[in-house]
Design a protein around this motif. Structure first.
Motif, PDB file in Angstrom:
ATOM      1  N   VAL B  67      54.207  44.685  44.131  1.00  0.00           N
ATOM      2  CA  VAL B  67      52.931  44.269  44.721  1.00  0.00           C
ATOM      3  C   VAL B  67      52.884  42.745  44.835  1.00  0.00           C
ATOM      4  O   VAL B  67      52.477  42.197  45.855  1.00  0.00           O
ATOM      5  CB  VAL B  67      51.756  44.784  43.858  1.00  0.00           C
ATOM      6  CG1 VAL B  67      50.440  44.243  44.385  1.00  0.00           C
ATOM      7  CG2 VAL B  67      51.734  46.301  43.857  1.00  0.00           C
ATOM      8  N   THR B 195      44.614  50.295  45.265  1.00  0.00           N
ATOM      9  CA  THR B 195      45.690  49.464  45.791  1.00  0.00           C
ATOM     10  C   THR B 195      45.141  48.181  46.389  1.00  0.00           C
ATOM     11  O   THR B 195      43.929  48.029  46.557  1.00  0.00           O
ATOM     12  CB  THR B 195      46.443  50.201  46.913  1.00  0.00           C
ATOM     13  OG1 THR B 195      45.514  50.417  47.980  1.00  0.00           O
ATOM     14  CG2 THR B 195      46.989  51.526  46.453  1.00  0.00           C
ATOM     15  N   SER B 197      45.508  47.394  49.389  1.00  0.00           N
ATOM     16  CA  SER B 197      44.898  47.768  50.671  1.00  0.00           C
ATOM     17  C   SER B 197      43.427  48.144  50.492  1.00  0.00           C
ATOM     18  O   SER B 197      42.589  47.798  51.320  1.00  0.00           O
ATOM     19  CB  SER B 197      45.642  48.950  51.287  1.00  0.00           C
ATOM     20  OG  SER B 197      46.994  48.636  51.466  1.00  0.00           O
ATOM     21  N   ILE B 266      47.537  47.091  57.767  1.00  0.00           N
ATOM     22  CA  ILE B 266      47.103  47.466  56.413  1.00  0.00           C
ATOM     23  C   ILE B 266      45.903  48.398  56.491  1.00  0.00           C
ATOM     24  O   ILE B 266      45.875  49.458  55.867  1.00  0.00           O
ATOM     25  CB  ILE B 266      46.719  46.220  55.592  1.00  0.00           C
ATOM     26  CG1 ILE B 266      47.942  45.328  55.395  1.00  0.00           C
ATOM     27  CG2 ILE B 266      46.153  46.625  54.242  1.00  0.00           C
ATOM     28  CD1 ILE B 266      47.622  44.008  54.765  1.00  0.00           C
ATOM     29  N   THR B 272      51.846  48.872  53.573  1.00  0.00           N
ATOM     30  CA  THR B 272      51.299  48.273  52.362  1.00  0.00           C
ATOM     31  C   THR B 272      51.120  46.782  52.605  1.00  0.00           C
ATOM     32  O   THR B 272      51.625  46.235  53.586  1.00  0.00           O
ATOM     33  CB  THR B 272      52.252  48.454  51.173  1.00  0.00           C
ATOM     34  OG1 THR B 272      53.444  47.701  51.465  1.00  0.00           O
ATOM     35  CG2 THR B 272      52.613  49.892  50.948  1.00  0.00           C
TER      36      THR B 272
END
Lengths: 168, 467
Positions: B67, B195, B197, B266, B272
């Protein structure tokens, strides 16, 4: 003596800058490799663990090995409410004490715990947990003591320069 | 008084704040002071220093976190855009478009700020660019220095909240760990995830609401105090009509294409954050190549790469320093202390969130948004997310808004310092402090609204990604 110290600081700085200027191109590699990962996945439905892991390796090497160079270039943020307007001597005192009391012990403790950790990894030539991943996890982990070493060297150079300012 | 481990944990927080003011780099101060307290704890029997043996594994976790890979990619994209002078051209043509209206230049600045924030995601660079280009222009056209300074500073902080803000990526990473931990602790062994997103989608409505409020303030000033924001006198040499339209389109293409490519993929659930960031970074390379030509591009590439490297390693070294801090804080039982305190607060979940928000706001006087995210979120978020009715996306967006506010509130908001550094001499610190106050009030209003209407943050991600 001061002249010898200045020479030492200069040599350290040259080494660290050389490392920094070399590894900074990994930033471009991260961009292009990650783009390649995305392209392969969306255009051809291919996923390469090998390629994904090399992006992570490049990224890790980038910030671990360039951290000392960033310190040298004064790129690590400071709370500079007082520092910004302080006299050169006061700044030198902060840098000297900071390097000796904060940076060096911090790096020493990282190295102290990282060396056995890395040694265990080398002993089995640790590889990726994924079968098709890179078999070089021991090299990746070696970045941790290298980070501590380079940062400690940068701290020593910083302390020497600060001490020379305070003496003059 | 005996030294309990909890007392040591509390003292460590105080000591970090005090030592930070000396001005030594934050990341190393965090690490160094924490180590000192680990040693004190070891010799007073408050903690076992062998707990620090987890340090290499934690650092390795940071190194292999996919990430966080989005961070250098977004930084690269922003720096590349900055060096290809997209901002200058945008501002020039926007200024011409809106300049004839009262308050028009202010509106142009706001719109450019939004586009830059969405294209860059790094606050310091935005402030410097805007301060250098925009502020002198506004003053030359007779804007009140307080209004000009306030508008520029506030607009620059939008880079903290507009996706793909670096802050949202870091918050997303920390929040997802905390959310998993909170659900596991409650016996849910198939935890849902949150997440980056989700946070990007959640930030969109609040961010645009903020822009609308800023806009309302600028227009209100133009109506109520016309002298503070006069219309631009027409420049006979400037292009207008079709020529202006063409110039504007050319200036807009680059940032708008990039924003669409990155945010669109996204929010559309196609990619991602990390994947989209790499597309954005390559897009920035192509745009710079087209704009600058091959020769000039080759000349800016090395500075862009160097700057990206230094900003990224600055952020990651803070993360390493914060890792040691968290280990020691936990070793001294500070986590349990904070969790107990949050559970026992009067007012339940609401009381706990308010206290954490206040603490983050106050810490904003001493620490950067990054440090607060790395140090505070792992400690408080697992406890908060266990409380009934606390949604992780909502909590993260509240925190992001709060941190954005701390970036601009006097006397220590970093944006004010960045601006002070590049503002022309006729702008005094007082101008900046007074000018930013209305915007700080707007921020507090926005926080209040989001408090009572969490749907503003949570509706869009739920709609896009379900759950």
């Amino acid at each position: 003596m001061p002249r010898h110290l200045a020479t030492i600081a200069d040599s350290i700085d040259r080494l660290i800058a050389a490392v920094g200027r070399a590894v900074m191109w990994l930033a471009l590699a991260v961009v292009l490799l990650q783009f390649a990962v995305v392209g392969l996945r969306y255009a051809f439905g291919l996923g390469s663990i090998w390629l994904s892991e090399s992006v992570l390796y490049a990224h890790a090497a980038l910030f671990m090995l360039a951290a000392a160079w960033t310190l040298q270039a004064n790129g690590h943020v400071r709370v500079d409410v007082f520092y910004a307007d302080a006299s050169p001597r006061a700044k030198a005192l902060v840098d000297l004490l900071g390097a000796l009391l904060l940076l060096l012990p911090f790096m020493a403790v990282i190295a102290w715990f990282a060396l056995p950790y890395v040694a265990r990894s080398w002993a089995i030539l640790e590889r990726s947990r994924e079968a098709s991943g890179l078999p070089l996890v021991y090299l990746l982990k070696t970045l941790i003591p290298l980070f501590a070493l380079l940062m400690a060297l940068a701290g020593i150079a910083q302390a020497i320069r600060a001490a020379l300012v305070l003496r003059s | 008084m005996t030294i309990t481990p909890e007392l040591l944990a509390a003292l460590m927080v105080v000591a970090v704040c005090v030592v930070l003011f000396a001005g030594y780099p934050v990341a190393l101060t965090l690490g160094g002071v924490s180590l000192a307290f680990a040693l004190i704890g070891h010799f007073t029997g408050a903690m076992n220093i062998a707990l620090l043996g987890a340090l290499p594994q934690r650092i390795f976790g940071v190194m292999t976190n996919e990430v966080l890979l989005a961070i250098p990619l977004f930084i690269f994209m922003g720096v590349m855009l900055e060096r290809s002078r997209v901002a200058e051209e945008l501002l020039e043509s926007m200024g011409r478009l809106f300049g004839a209206l009262p308050g028009g230049l202010g509106i142009a600045v706001l719109i450019v700020g939004v586009l830059l924030a969405a294209a860059k995601g790094v606050v310091g660079a935005t402030t410097v660019t805007m301060g250098l280009i925009v502020l002198p222009t506004m003053l030359r056209h007779g804007y009140d220095p307080r209004l000009a300074a306030g508008t520029v500073a506030a607009t620059a902080t939008l880079a903290q909240i507009f996706p793909p803000a670096t802050v949202l990526v870091l918050l997303g990473d920390q929040m997802s760990n905390a959310y998993q931990a909170a659900q596991l602790a409650q016996g849910n062994f198939a935890p849902r995830s949150v997440t980056v997103s989700d946070l990007f989608a959640g930030a969109i409505v609040p961010a645009f609401a903020l822009v609308a409020l800023y806009l309302a303030y600028i227009v209100a000033m133009a109506v109520l105090r016309p002298k503070s924001s006069p219309a631009l006198s027409a420049d006979p040499a400037a292009p207008r009509g079709l020529a202006l339209a063409r110039q504007l389109t050319a200036a807009l293409i680059a940032p708008v294409l990039l924003i669409l490519a990155v945010l669109g993929s996204i929010l559309g659930g196609i990619a991602t954050a990390t994947e989209a960031a790499s597309v954005g970074a390559v897009g920035a390379i192509l745009l710079a190549l087209i704009k600058l030509g091959r020769k000039e591009f080759a000349a800016v590439l090395a500075p862009v790469v160097a700057r990206t490297t230094q900003v990224a390693s600055m952020i990651f070294v803070i993360l390493i320093g914060a890792t040691l801090f968290s280990l020691v804080f936990r070793g001294l039982g500070g986590d349990d202390m904070v969790h107990r305190a949050l559970d026992d607060l009067p007012g339940g979940a609401a009381g706990a969130v308010i206290v954490v928000m206040l603490a983050m706001f106050l810490l904003g006087f001493v620490m950067d948004a990054f440090e607060i995210i790395f140090v505070v979120v792992p400690i408080v978020a697992p406890a908060l997310l266990k409380l009934p009715g606390v949604d992780p996306v909502w909590l993260a967006i509240m925190m992001a808004l709060n941190l954005q506010t701390s970036y601009m509130h006097p006397p220590l908001g970093p944006t004010l310092f960045f601006l002070r550094g590049v503002a022309p001499p006729e702008i005094t610190t007082r101008h900046i402090y007074v000018g930013i106050i209305p915007f700080v009030l707007i921020q507090l209003l926005a926080l209040l609204v989001l408090w009572f209407a969490p749907g503003l943050a949570t509706a869009l991600p739920h709609r896009l990604y379900g759950g």
